[in-house]
Every structure is written in C-alpha cells, then in structure tokens.
Design an enzyme around this catalytic site. Structure first.
Site, PDB file in Angstrom:
ATOM      1  N   TRP A  99       0.727  -0.926   0.221  1.00  0.00           N
ATOM      2  CA  TRP A  99       0.061  -0.001   0.083  1.00  0.00           C
ATOM      3  C   TRP A  99       1.248   1.018   0.395  1.00  0.00           C
ATOM      4  O   TRP A  99       0.776   2.380  -0.762  1.00  0.00           O
ATOM      5  CB  TRP A  99      -0.875   0.048   1.116  1.00  0.00           C
ATOM      6  CG  TRP A  99      -2.030  -1.241   1.078  1.00  0.00           C
ATOM      7  CD1 TRP A  99      -2.431  -2.411   1.672  1.00  0.00           C
ATOM      8  CD2 TRP A  99      -2.907  -1.074   0.194  1.00  0.00           C
ATOM      9  NE1 TRP A  99      -3.189  -2.963   1.945  1.00  0.00           N
ATOM     10  CE2 TRP A  99      -3.425  -2.154   0.612  1.00  0.00           C
ATOM     11  CE3 TRP A  99      -3.627  -1.008  -1.393  1.00  0.00           C
ATOM     12  CZ2 TRP A  99      -4.551  -3.032  -0.199  1.00  0.00           C
ATOM     13  CZ3 TRP A  99      -4.155  -1.210  -1.622  1.00  0.00           C
ATOM     14  CH2 TRP A  99      -5.074  -2.199  -1.349  1.00  0.00           C
ATOM     15  N   ASP A 166      -1.861   7.140   6.374  1.00  0.00           N
ATOM     16  CA  ASP A 166      -3.062   6.560   5.814  1.00  0.00           C
ATOM     17  C   ASP A 166      -3.172   5.248   7.092  1.00  0.00           C
ATOM     18  O   ASP A 166      -1.885   4.584   7.009  1.00  0.00           O
ATOM     19  CB  ASP A 166      -2.175   5.281   4.994  1.00  0.00           C
ATOM     20  CG  ASP A 166      -3.270   3.882   4.172  1.00  0.00           C
ATOM     21  OD1 ASP A 166      -3.733   3.859   4.676  1.00  0.00           O
ATOM     22  OD2 ASP A 166      -2.975   3.952   3.326  1.00  0.00           O
ATOM     23  N   LYS A 190     -11.883  -1.313   7.511  1.00  0.00           N
ATOM     24  CA  LYS A 190     -11.262  -2.226   8.389  1.00  0.00           C
ATOM     25  C   LYS A 190     -11.412  -1.810   9.630  1.00  0.00           C
ATOM     26  O   LYS A 190     -11.814  -2.646   9.581  1.00  0.00           O
ATOM     27  CB  LYS A 190      -9.834  -1.719   7.891  1.00  0.00           C
ATOM     28  CG  LYS A 190      -8.890  -1.417   6.696  1.00  0.00           C
ATOM     29  CD  LYS A 190      -8.939  -3.325   5.660  1.00  0.00           C
ATOM     30  CE  LYS A 190      -8.340  -3.148   4.419  1.00  0.00           C
ATOM     31  NZ  LYS A 190      -7.962  -1.957   3.755  1.00  0.00           N
TER      32      LYS A 190
HETATM   33  C1  LIG Z   1      -6.812  -1.800   2.717  1.00  0.00           C
HETATM   34  C2  LIG Z   1      -6.056  -0.847   2.119  1.00  0.00           C
HETATM   35  C3  LIG Z   1      -5.723  -0.129   1.515  1.00  0.00           C
HETATM   36  C4  LIG Z   1      -6.605   0.976   0.048  1.00  0.00           C
HETATM   37  O1  LIG Z   1      -8.077   0.741   0.466  1.00  0.00           O
HETATM   38  P1  LIG Z   1      -8.976   1.333  -0.853  1.00  0.00           P
HETATM   39  O2  LIG Z   1      -9.985   1.739   0.120  1.00  0.00           O
HETATM   40  O3  LIG Z   1      -9.427   0.004  -0.879  1.00  0.00           O
HETATM   41  O4  LIG Z   1      -9.058   2.389  -1.403  1.00  0.00           O
HETATM   42  C5  LIG Z   1      -4.896   1.482   1.809  1.00  0.00           C
HETATM   43  N1  LIG Z   1      -4.127   1.096   2.672  1.00  0.00           N
HETATM   44  C6  LIG Z   1      -4.111   0.455   3.287  1.00  0.00           C
HETATM   45  C7  LIG Z   1      -3.149   0.477   4.897  1.00  0.00           C
HETATM   46  C8  LIG Z   1      -5.486  -0.837   3.574  1.00  0.00           C
HETATM   47  O5  LIG Z   1      -5.145  -1.532   4.119  1.00  0.00           O
END
Ligand SMILES: *Cc1c(COP(=O)(O)O)cnc(C)c1O
Length: 360
Positions: A99, A166, A190
């Site tokens: 990511w 993030d 999540k």
């Molecule tokens: C799942 C995830 C993403 C991607 O998220 P989307 O909402 O599907 O674009 C980005 N960063 C992390 C750390 C993730 O776990």
C-alpha cells in the site's frame, strides 16, 4: 455453527451497527422512508452527518484546527489526492508494504518522491527505523499499519515536516496524538465501517494550500467549507456506509472509547501471538517488535509446511473464516479489528492447540 470472522477488510462489524443499519433501511429515523430512499438534505440526515463528525472528534480528540470529512474513492484515491493537494516539489515516503508503495507511485505524477527507507528486501516483515526525513520535502508519508504483512508503527512519530498517515487499518484501534500529523486518512472498511467511505482528517491550514490548479472534487477545501451543513456534502455523500460508520463509532463510544479499544486489542493480539510462539506447528512472520495488533500473520513452522491445507480445512470445520494470508505472504492472517470478539480469538487459539495435539 458459529462463525469467527477474521477477514482483513471488509470485515467484522459490531452486531448492533448491522442491526440498526437493517432497521434504518426499512425506516430511517422514524420517517417511514428507508435510509437508501431519503434525500441527503433531510434534517435527519444532516444530524447523522454532524454527529458522525462529532464522534470522530470526540473519540480521537481531534483539535479544533483540524477538519474532518468523508469522501468516496477509498484510500487508493487519497494516494493521488494527497500529492495533488500537498506536494509542491518533493515528498518523502516510508515504504513498509505494497500500500505504501502504491501511494508513492501516485505521488510521482506530481513531483519528486524520495523513498527514505524500504523493508521490501525482507518482504516487508519489519518497519525500517534507521532513516532521515529530508527537511526540504513537503511532507513525509507513512502507512501506520501494514495490513498485508502484519507490521505496525506503534507510536506517533516526531516529524519535523508535515506528517501524512494512511491509517486505513488501525484507525480507532488506539488513541492517536492527532497534533503530530498534518493529515490522516483511510478507507473505512477495516475498522470503522463498510466499504464506500473514506475519512480525511487534515490540519485546516493545509486546506486549499496548493498552488496547483485542482479539479473541484480533488481539492480538499471543497469538502470542508465554512458552512457546517455543507461539509462532506459537496456532492451526494455515500449515506449507507456513513450511517454504518456512525453506528460503529457509537458502539466504540459506548464501550468506553479508544483507551478501552486499545486495551482489548492488546489483549486479543497477545493471546494469539503467545499461542503462535508457543505452538510447535506455527511461526509468526513479522519481527516481534513491529507486530501488528490488527493483522496477525503466521505460517506453518519449518518442516510442517505440508500440513497447511489440512489446517485450513481443520479451522474451517471449526467456524474460522478469512484466515488465509495474502498471496504475497502466504500462510495465515487473522485480522483482529475492534469488532472481532475475544471469543473468536480464543476459538482460533483452541483450534491451533487441537491441531498440534492431533499431530504430536
Ligand atoms: C486496504 C488498504 C488500502 C486500500 O484501501 P481502498 O479503500 O480499498 O482503496 C490502503 N492502505 C491500507 C493500509 C489498507 O489496508
């Protein structure tokens, strides 16, 4: 049979949030009309929107000089929206997983990107600690929890430049010192709701700070105008995921907030990591000090690899769902988000013990 949901995201939600979402789809707020059929300008919805922002502020103790808003597009859209708004010349990225790498890739469309450190050499099983944050970068981007590899940055780091995080997969799992960040973002699916809504927390002086000509939707300032009733409402907001997020955060608050979540999450993770370390059939993949509280990754112990499929079947028969590791790591991953009950972790631990006894 009771199912134990260890999915990495979308994933387990608090039962009461699911139940009230079902009710709201039938009849939203006593209006006699369902949530999916109302106008997002009805007063009842404006109240949900305002309360959702308020819940974020309360739970994370977000200071007044930060904006909080919700948009579509997932964290992946933020990968380019962050540099579009904040990158003037150069940005720095810590590459702790796929990511993080994807985020850095998008930033390259807007300027220079310096990868200050990467743990790709060891398949992202650790968090690099020995790096220097360039003073001339516009911001430093980190991924606090690496969902695929099960590593986590456990503390809010001190950063001399704007820190952007993030926090898709560990937001609301522990108290966060928001002041240390210029911006925090993530997909809700999540730990705070279903897929379809993305949260953004950003220091107000960073809103509209870009010298670049930005499309209206890309510009963060669009989503947090002066007038409170228009926040997160420039266009039609994703009402359903926002509603479920509202109910999920209400549940977090009712349980006592993030200190309580953190304590519960530490207990659950410790239970499972202790079993992985004790059990002769399994080994953890992440280095111990960087182990994630949210995503616990493990594989069959050396010499036991041939038993992997058998354990999958064994665990499935006992109600375990979603324990398959990401294809780039293999083995197993159990995600222990806020809404994953301790009984589920206990059931998985019991299952691992039973499996070991069977093969003694
Ligand atoms: C799942 C995830 C993403 C991607 O998220 P989307 O909402 O599907 O674009 C980005 N960063 C992390 C750390 C993730 O776990």
């Amino acid at each position: 049979m009771k199912k134990h949901n260890f999915n990495a995201g979308p994933c387990v939600l608090p039962r009461q949030a699911v139940e009230s979402a079902i009710e709201a789809i039938r009849d939203f707020d006593g209006t006699g009309i369902g949530l999916l059929e109302i106008s997002h300008r009805t007063p009842g919805w404006e109240r949900i929107m305002a309360e959702t922002e308020q819940l974020w502020r309360e739970l994370l103790n977000i200071p007044e000089d930060y904006a909080v808003f919700f948009v579509g597009g997932g964290a992946s859209t933020q990968f380019f929206q962050v540099p579009a708004n904040l990158l003037k010349n150069k940005a720095a990225y810590l590459q702790t997983g796929v990511w993080a790498k994807k985020a850095a890739k998008e930033a390259k469309y807007y300027g220079d990107v310096e990868i200050v450190a990467s743990s790709e050499d060891k398949n992202y099983t650790y968090i690099p600690k020995d790096y220097t944050i360039p003073a001339d970068a516009d911001y430093f981007h980190i991924t606090t929890n690496n969902t695929i590899y099960g590593t986590e940055i456990h503390e809010d780091i001190d950063c001399p430049i704007t820190l952007v995080a993030d926090m898709s997969s560990d937001i609301m799992s522990r108290p966060v010192d928001v002041k240390k960040y210029g911006m925090i973002y993530g997909g809700a699916q999540k730990n705070v709701g279903p897929a379809g809504v993305t949260f953004v927390i950003i220091r107000k002086d960073l809103l509209g700070s870009s010298e670049r000509k930005l499309q209206t939707m890309v510009d963060y300032a669009t989503h947090y105008p002066e007038e409170a009733r228009n926040r997160s409402m420039f266009n039609t907001p994703p009402v359903f995921p926002i509603f479920v997020m509202h109910e999920t955060l209400k549940w977090v608050k009712e349980l006592g907030g993030l200190e309580v979540m953190y304590k519960m999450n530490k207990e659950k993770a410790e239970l499972l990591y202790n079993e992985i370390d004790r059990n002769s059939m399994f080994v953890g993949t992440a280095v111990k000090e960087d182990r994630s509280l949210m995503n616990v990754c493990f594989v069959m112990a050396p010499g036991k690899e041939a038993l992997q499929d058998e354990f999958f079947a064994f665990a499935k028969e006992r109600g375990m769902v979603g324990i398959k590791g990401h294809r780039s790591v293999g083995g197993f991953r159990a995600s222990l988000y806020n809404a994953c009950p301790k009984e589920s972790v206990e059931a998985l631990v019991a299952c691992m013990q039973e499996f070991e006894n069977l093969h003694k």
